[in-house]
Scaffold this motif. Structure first.
Motif, short mmCIF file in Angstrom:
data_model
loop_
_atom_site.label_atom_id
_atom_site.label_comp_id
_atom_site.label_asym_id
_atom_site.label_seq_id
_atom_site.Cartn_x
_atom_site.Cartn_y
_atom_site.Cartn_z
N ARG A 9 0.83 -1.21 0.00
CA ARG A 9 0.00 0.00 0.00
C ARG A 9 0.86 1.27 0.00
NH1 ARG A 9 -3.25 -3.65 3.07
NH2 ARG A 9 -5.29 -3.89 2.07
N CYS A 12 2.26 1.70 -3.48
CA CYS A 12 1.19 2.19 -4.36
C CYS A 12 0.96 3.69 -4.14
CB CYS A 12 -0.12 1.43 -4.12
SG CYS A 12 -0.19 -0.17 -4.93
N TRP A 17 -1.15 5.12 -7.19
CA TRP A 17 -2.03 4.07 -7.70
C TRP A 17 -2.96 3.60 -6.61
CZ3 TRP A 17 2.31 0.35 -9.73
CH2 TRP A 17 2.95 0.92 -10.83
N LEU A 22 -2.71 -1.49 -9.43
CA LEU A 22 -1.59 -2.40 -9.20
C LEU A 22 -1.92 -3.81 -9.70
CD1 LEU A 22 1.14 -3.24 -8.09
CD2 LEU A 22 0.05 -3.53 -5.84
N LEU A 56 5.95 -2.17 -9.04
CA LEU A 56 6.22 -1.29 -7.91
C LEU A 56 7.68 -0.85 -7.85
CD1 LEU A 56 4.15 -3.13 -5.15
CD2 LEU A 56 3.58 -0.95 -6.29
#
Length: 179
Positions: A9, A12, A17, A22, A56
């Protein structure tokens, strides 16, 4: 103890995002992502973690909260769980894959390195895949590849809009809303 959900998280958020983006960029379902992030998956597949880490800009060991150390049976030392080491570990942990590949080369015709990595990262109940498990897993990978091949053909026809609508509907059915 690391928190995969927090790591993902945070990554992201840095990219701006949401989790849906993702999942799409990683090529995994929202359901799979949800189960990973909520800790419902005891033994995530290396292939899934690799697909998650790539967009990522992270290494798999970063998803695992830092360098994860693995001791291979008979190894003199602990090794860092880099992607190359992970693939080597998966190959060593699933010797039946090479056995079935020698006996049934037709089952693996047209396979790419990602297909092999996915198969080698799978485990059966209680550990490594047995030869029957390898065949079942390879068949499943082949069925998915064939379905994608056929979908690509349909997308080049007058039924393209219908196929896209069907895929969108199915995708929405497996998405976990609100995560």
């Amino acid at each position: 103890m690391y928190d995969l959900g927090h790591i993902v998280r945070s990554a992201c958020a840095r990219k701006g995002w949401d989790l849906s983006e993702l999942a799409e960029k990683a090529g995994i379902s929202r359901t799979t992502l949800y189960h990973l992030l909520e800790g419902h998956t005891d033994k995530p597949r290396l292939g899934t973690l690799s697909r998650l880490a790539e967009p990522l800009g992270l290494e798999v060991d970063e998803l695992l909260g830092g360098p994860a150390n693995v001791v291979l049976p008979g190894a003199a030392a602990t090794i860092s769980f880099s992607e190359a080491a992970a693939r080597e570990f998966d190959a060593a942990a699933n010797p039946a894959v090479d056995e079935v590949a020698r006996e049934r080369p037709d089952l693996f015709r047209g396979w790419e390195s990602d297909d092999w990595a996915e198969l080698r990262s799978m485990f059966g109940t209680g550990g490594a895949l047995n030869p029957g498990g390898v065949v079942r897993a390879a068949d499943a990978i082949n069925r998915r590849r064939e379905a994608v091949r056929k979908l690509r053909i349909v997308l080049e026809t007058h039924l393209s809009d219908v196929a896209i609508g069907l895929v969108e509907t199915l995708y929405e059915m497996v998405r976990v809303k609100g995560a």
